[in-house]
Design a protein around this motif. Structure first.
Motif, PDB file in Angstrom:
ATOM      1  N   ALA A  17       0.986  -1.320   0.123  1.00 34.29           N
ATOM      2  CA  ALA A  17       0.091  -0.033   0.129  1.00 34.29           C
ATOM      3  C   ALA A  17       0.911   1.392   0.103  1.00 34.29           C
ATOM      4  CB  ALA A  17      -0.823  -0.096   1.301  1.00 34.29           C
ATOM      5  N   LEU A  18       2.080   1.364   0.692  1.00 38.75           N
ATOM      6  CA  LEU A  18       2.846   2.319   0.931  1.00 38.75           C
ATOM      7  C   LEU A  18       3.475   2.544  -0.661  1.00 38.75           C
ATOM      8  CD1 LEU A  18       4.740   4.238   2.817  1.00 38.75           C
ATOM      9  CD2 LEU A  18       6.242   2.528   2.770  1.00 38.75           C
ATOM     10  N   ARG A  19       3.844   1.510  -1.108  1.00 40.67           N
ATOM     11  CA  ARG A  19       4.352   1.446  -2.696  1.00 40.67           C
ATOM     12  C   ARG A  19       3.382   2.440  -3.532  1.00 40.67           C
ATOM     13  NH1 ARG A  19       6.872  -3.107  -2.043  1.00 40.67           N
ATOM     14  NH2 ARG A  19       5.341  -4.220  -2.909  1.00 40.67           N
ATOM     15  N   ALA A  20       2.413   1.902  -3.380  1.00 39.40           N
ATOM     16  CA  ALA A  20       1.367   2.524  -4.165  1.00 39.40           C
ATOM     17  C   ALA A  20       1.274   3.985  -4.024  1.00 39.40           C
ATOM     18  CB  ALA A  20       0.021   1.672  -4.010  1.00 39.40           C
ATOM     19  N   ASP A  21       1.076   4.428  -2.738  1.00 39.93           N
ATOM     20  CA  ASP A  21       0.872   5.683  -2.394  1.00 39.93           C
ATOM     21  C   ASP A  21       2.213   6.624  -2.743  1.00 39.93           C
ATOM     22  OD1 ASP A  21      -1.458   5.163  -1.169  1.00 39.93           O
ATOM     23  OD2 ASP A  21      -0.847   4.990   0.742  1.00 39.93           O
ATOM     24  N   LEU A  22       3.381   5.978  -2.556  1.00 38.80           N
ATOM     25  CA  LEU A  22       4.509   6.790  -2.914  1.00 38.80           C
ATOM     26  C   LEU A  22       5.033   6.710  -4.294  1.00 38.80           C
ATOM     27  CD1 LEU A  22       6.968   5.908   0.181  1.00 38.80           C
ATOM     28  CD2 LEU A  22       5.499   7.826  -0.161  1.00 38.80           C
ATOM     29  N   GLY A  23       4.387   5.985  -5.136  1.00 43.36           N
ATOM     30  CA  GLY A  23       4.762   5.875  -6.404  1.00 43.36           C
ATOM     31  C   GLY A  23       5.917   5.503  -6.818  1.00 43.36           C
ATOM     32  N   GLU A  24       6.301   4.027  -6.154  1.00 44.56           N
ATOM     33  CA  GLU A  24       7.689   3.527  -6.348  1.00 44.56           C
ATOM     34  C   GLU A  24       9.063   4.316  -5.875  1.00 44.56           C
ATOM     35  OE1 GLU A  24       7.420   0.413  -7.306  1.00 44.56           O
ATOM     36  OE2 GLU A  24       5.292   0.450  -7.869  1.00 44.56           O
ATOM     37  N   LEU A  25       8.713   5.298  -4.764  1.00 43.51           N
ATOM     38  CA  LEU A  25       9.676   6.296  -4.578  1.00 43.51           C
ATOM     39  C   LEU A  25      10.869   5.477  -3.716  1.00 43.51           C
ATOM     40  CD1 LEU A  25       8.469   9.598  -2.890  1.00 43.51           C
ATOM     41  CD2 LEU A  25      10.404   9.263  -4.570  1.00 43.51           C
ATOM     42  N   GLY A  26      11.861   4.990  -4.582  1.00 39.69           N
ATOM     43  CA  GLY A  26      12.963   3.944  -3.679  1.00 39.69           C
ATOM     44  C   GLY A  26      12.743   2.933  -3.313  1.00 39.69           C
ATOM     45  N   LEU A  27      11.362   2.390  -3.533  1.00 39.50           N
ATOM     46  CA  LEU A  27      11.130   1.072  -2.903  1.00 39.50           C
ATOM     47  C   LEU A  27      10.855   0.236  -4.368  1.00 39.50           C
ATOM     48  CD1 LEU A  27       8.207   2.102  -0.555  1.00 39.50           C
ATOM     49  CD2 LEU A  27      10.497   0.634   0.038  1.00 39.50           C
ATOM     50  N   ALA A  28      11.804  -0.954  -4.328  1.00 37.07           N
ATOM     51  CA  ALA A  28      11.695  -1.689  -5.533  1.00 37.07           C
ATOM     52  C   ALA A  28      10.464  -2.516  -5.446  1.00 37.07           C
ATOM     53  CB  ALA A  28      12.906  -2.819  -5.552  1.00 37.07           C
ATOM     54  N   ALA A  29       9.751  -2.625  -6.637  1.00 40.92           N
ATOM     55  CA  ALA A  29       8.536  -3.376  -6.519  1.00 40.92           C
ATOM     56  C   ALA A  29       8.789  -4.777  -6.525  1.00 40.92           C
ATOM     57  CB  ALA A  29       7.566  -3.032  -7.703  1.00 40.92           C
ATOM     58  N   GLN A  30       8.455  -5.572  -5.423  1.00 43.53           N
ATOM     59  CA  GLN A  30       8.712  -6.998  -5.207  1.00 43.53           C
ATOM     60  C   GLN A  30       7.279  -7.287  -5.044  1.00 43.53           C
ATOM     61  OE1 GLN A  30      11.036  -7.798  -1.949  1.00 43.53           O
ATOM     62  NE2 GLN A  30      12.651  -8.495  -3.412  1.00 43.53           N
ATOM     63  N   PRO A  31       6.861  -8.490  -5.680  1.00 48.29           N
ATOM     64  CA  PRO A  31       5.379  -9.036  -5.624  1.00 48.29           C
ATOM     65  C   PRO A  31       5.203  -9.471  -4.022  1.00 48.29           C
ATOM     66  CG  PRO A  31       6.630 -10.539  -6.800  1.00 48.29           C
ATOM     67  CD  PRO A  31       7.490  -9.318  -6.710  1.00 48.29           C
ATOM     68  N   THR A  32       4.188  -9.099  -3.693  1.00 52.64           N
ATOM     69  CA  THR A  32       3.805  -9.813  -2.134  1.00 52.64           C
ATOM     70  C   THR A  32       3.192 -10.989  -2.324  1.00 52.64           C
ATOM     71  OG1 THR A  32       3.164  -7.278  -1.903  1.00 52.64           O
ATOM     72  CG2 THR A  32       2.778  -8.673  -0.006  1.00 52.64           C
ATOM     73  N   THR A  33       3.286 -11.820  -1.212  1.00 53.79           N
ATOM     74  CA  THR A  33       2.433 -13.165  -1.216  1.00 53.79           C
ATOM     75  C   THR A  33       1.347 -12.959  -0.289  1.00 53.79           C
ATOM     76  OG1 THR A  33       4.378 -14.504  -1.835  1.00 53.79           O
ATOM     77  CG2 THR A  33       2.489 -15.569  -0.795  1.00 53.79           C
ATOM     78  N   ILE A  34       0.232 -13.014  -0.598  1.00 47.36           N
ATOM     79  CA  ILE A  34      -0.861 -13.115   0.303  1.00 47.36           C
ATOM     80  C   ILE A  34      -1.528 -14.439   0.499  1.00 47.36           C
ATOM     81  CG2 ILE A  34      -3.131 -12.122   0.567  1.00 47.36           C
ATOM     82  CD1 ILE A  34      -2.452  -9.970  -1.244  1.00 47.36           C
ATOM     83  N   ARG A  35      -1.683 -14.850   1.775  1.00 51.15           N
ATOM     84  CA  ARG A  35      -2.297 -16.088   2.115  1.00 51.15           C
ATOM     85  C   ARG A  35      -3.641 -16.042   2.177  1.00 51.15           C
ATOM     86  NH1 ARG A  35      -1.009 -20.401   6.520  1.00 51.15           N
ATOM     87  NH2 ARG A  35      -0.381 -22.109   5.001  1.00 51.15           N
ATOM     88  N   ILE A  36      -4.385 -16.966   1.357  1.00 52.61           N
ATOM     89  CA  ILE A  36      -6.088 -16.877   1.549  1.00 52.61           C
ATOM     90  C   ILE A  36      -6.498 -18.322   1.810  1.00 52.61           C
ATOM     91  CG2 ILE A  36      -7.968 -16.177   0.017  1.00 52.61           C
ATOM     92  CD1 ILE A  36      -6.277 -14.037  -1.241  1.00 52.61           C
ATOM     93  N   ALA A  37      -7.548 -18.240   2.462  1.00 54.04           N
ATOM     94  CA  ALA A  37      -8.332 -19.576   2.721  1.00 54.04           C
ATOM     95  C   ALA A  37      -9.639 -19.669   1.823  1.00 54.04           C
ATOM     96  CB  ALA A  37      -8.602 -19.748   4.253  1.00 54.04           C
ATOM     97  N   VAL A  38      -9.593 -20.457   0.863  1.00 55.83           N
ATOM     98  CA  VAL A  38     -10.620 -20.655  -0.070  1.00 55.83           C
ATOM     99  C   VAL A  38     -11.203 -22.011  -0.080  1.00 55.83           C
ATOM    100  CG1 VAL A  38      -9.112 -20.900  -1.899  1.00 55.83           C
ATOM    101  CG2 VAL A  38     -11.421 -19.953  -2.446  1.00 55.83           C
ATOM    102  N   ASN A  39     -12.524 -22.021  -0.270  1.00 55.43           N
ATOM    103  CA  ASN A  39     -13.252 -23.620  -0.528  1.00 55.43           C
ATOM    104  C   ASN A  39     -13.065 -23.937  -1.849  1.00 55.43           C
ATOM    105  OD1 ASN A  39     -15.059 -21.484  -1.174  1.00 55.43           O
ATOM    106  ND2 ASN A  39     -16.476 -22.892  -1.426  1.00 55.43           N
ATOM    107  N   ALA A  40     -12.816 -25.346  -1.821  1.00 54.48           N
ATOM    108  CA  ALA A  40     -12.271 -26.092  -3.225  1.00 54.48           C
ATOM    109  C   ALA A  40     -13.249 -25.708  -4.371  1.00 54.48           C
ATOM    110  CB  ALA A  40     -12.268 -27.413  -2.774  1.00 54.48           C
ATOM    111  N   ASP A  41     -14.653 -25.602  -3.989  1.00 57.12           N
ATOM    112  CA  ASP A  41     -15.619 -25.224  -5.120  1.00 57.12           C
ATOM    113  C   ASP A  41     -15.426 -23.878  -5.756  1.00 57.12           C
ATOM    114  OD1 ASP A  41     -16.419 -27.903  -5.329  1.00 57.12           O
ATOM    115  OD2 ASP A  41     -18.111 -27.672  -3.814  1.00 57.12           O
ATOM    116  N   SER A  42     -14.908 -23.029  -4.762  1.00 62.38           N
ATOM    117  CA  SER A  42     -14.909 -21.647  -5.523  1.00 62.38           C
ATOM    118  C   SER A  42     -13.538 -21.702  -6.184  1.00 62.38           C
ATOM    119  CB  SER A  42     -14.571 -20.652  -4.142  1.00 62.38           C
ATOM    120  OG  SER A  42     -15.895 -20.480  -3.554  1.00 62.38           O
TER     121      SER A  42
END
Lengths: 292, 292
Positions: B77-102
């Motif tokens: 979120a910070l990177r989005a606000d700062l417009g990449e100001l000195g922060l290398a864009a590394q993909p973030t891993t998000i852990r999500i629980a989801v049901n198999a049928d979804s």
């Protein structure tokens, strides 16, 4: 000998997780189930079920469930020999460990080719499914392991062929200059779970080194294909599952080289005769889907 | 503040299960990973990883991994606000629980509609996926639970419609005289796992009583459809997954009445801003696939 009504009560509690559902399945009251389980625990001299939601087998309880299943399988063979002489034909439940990609490609067809059997499948990676057999928790397993398990038979089934695939758009975006180390380091890769080494093995085969890839963790075979189709990442998909997507151009190969994973059918010799139908169906179906 | 290089080492060990692979991912040596983990454990004053194959987080370790992920999301979120100001864009891993049928029907499409996010999915039944959020082990979840989780937001997604289906041949064999209690007691039924109550709920809706059915345990969404197609049993399948099979006549309905399972998107408010893209993609995609 053990009281097999008591054993059936244990097996039903463990399978359904609940005393109420076990009672329904057996057509008795929950208190009868509870009473039978208590008597069995007294007889064995150990707790067999950890009470909770759901109720879960202790190691001793799991071993006894497996025994109940084995006896069920032996009765199945007996029934076939006696020609139903006074034995009501009840379907037997067989617990089998199978890898997700076999289940997604050919195993259901093998299951459908048998009669009078109910299946209780546990999913695990092909490199780990033999552990279930070793621990005595399943009667048979589809495995990649070549080591023999004590007291078990083994038969080669052929190899499940995996191909590295991605969507055409994904290829243009990430691999426009070829599939080399720099591109692999940047392009999102799909991985089933921690046990899934296929992508890493394929990369090593291709460029003879190990590459850390940005990774999506996607623990379902069909979602793995869907993820490739949607351009989420590239991944190793079973060839039978993506053949028509490759033919239609919705998926393309990262490189020609496939990865063949040899599979074996391994089963407990104690119930070999009773599993004969299943073994026949599994080997015949595998022959049509796997690379021989 | 904590040393986030140390935290990254912990998260990589837990995610990959191995020190070697964590080292590869981080571009350091395995002994550096081991050293960082040891320093972190000394700082926290507790073991964070149970050493083994694979290495597994202790409860304290899991809590710290979740914290590392939350901080990653806040940086996003910070990177989005700062417009990449000195922060290398590394993909973030998000852990999500989801049901198999979804996952089998609509969730992959939602994933593909986001950029710069890596997903780490855990599968659980829709009635249990909120537990992952409650335990702080995921950042968000697709759930059937209507109860709010402390510190979490919730938004209704619509309902996944389930229909009771079987092959035409299966219907002729088992339900020639109608879908009544006697027939349901005899016809093999598919069940995903112990947590899957859909078949039982559908029977209760239909004939207002509970019936013990012979059961195949088949823990994969697509295999569930394949099992119905192959005549192995009847089962509750997500309507989007069987629509074309119903249209082509390869599957038929046991009865008209569907079963709608209402789903919610629940997320940790601590990382709400960072999840905004994902929430947008999930709710928009759900709208197209679920019954509103």
């Amino acid at each position: 000998m053990l009281d097999y009504d008591h054993l059936s009560a244990l097996a039903a509690v463990v399978r359904t997780g609940s005393f109420e559902k076990a009672a329904q399945q057996l057509g008795v009251t929950p208190s009868a189930v509870s009473q039978r389980l208590k008597l069995l625990e007294e007889r064995i001299g150990a707790a067999l079920v950890v009470r909770g939601q759901p109720n879960v087998a202790t190691p001793a309880g799991a071993r006894l469930c497996r025994h109940a299943e084995d006896v069920g399988l032996l009765e199945r063979a007996l029934r076939a020999d006696l020609g139903e002489l006074g034995l009501a034909a009840q379907p037997t439940t067989i617990r089998i460990a199978v890898n997700a990609d076999s289940l997604a490609t050919w195993f259901v067809e093998a299951m459908a080719a048998t009669e009078g059997v109910l299946y209780d499948l546990v999913l695990d990676d092909q490199d780990h499914s033999a552990d279930w057999l070793r621990r005595g928790e399943v009667a048979a397993a589809v495995t990649a392991s070549t080591g023999s398990v004590q007291g078990c038979g083994s038969r080669p089934l052929g190899a499940l062929r995996y191909v590295a695939t991605a969507s055409p758009e994904f290829m243009r975006r990430w691999f426009a200059d070829g599939v080399d180390e720099a591109a692999l380091r940047a392009a999102p890769c799909l991985r089933f779970n921690q046990k899934d080494e296929l992508q890493a093995r394929w990369i090593r085969n291709l460029i003879d080194r190990t590459v850390a890839t940005p990774t999506h963790w996607l623990p379902a075979s069909q979602a793995f294909v869907d993820g490739a189709l949607a351009g989420l990442g590239w991944g190793m998909n079973p060839e039978p599952l993506v053949r028509h997507h490759l033919a239609s151009g919705h998926l393309v190969l990262l490189a020609i080289s496939p990865l063949d994973v040899s599979l074996n059918w391994q089963w407990s010799r104690a119930v070999e005769a009773a599993l004969a139908d299943v073994t026949r169906a599994v080997t015949a179906t595998a022959r049509r889907f796997l690379v021989q």
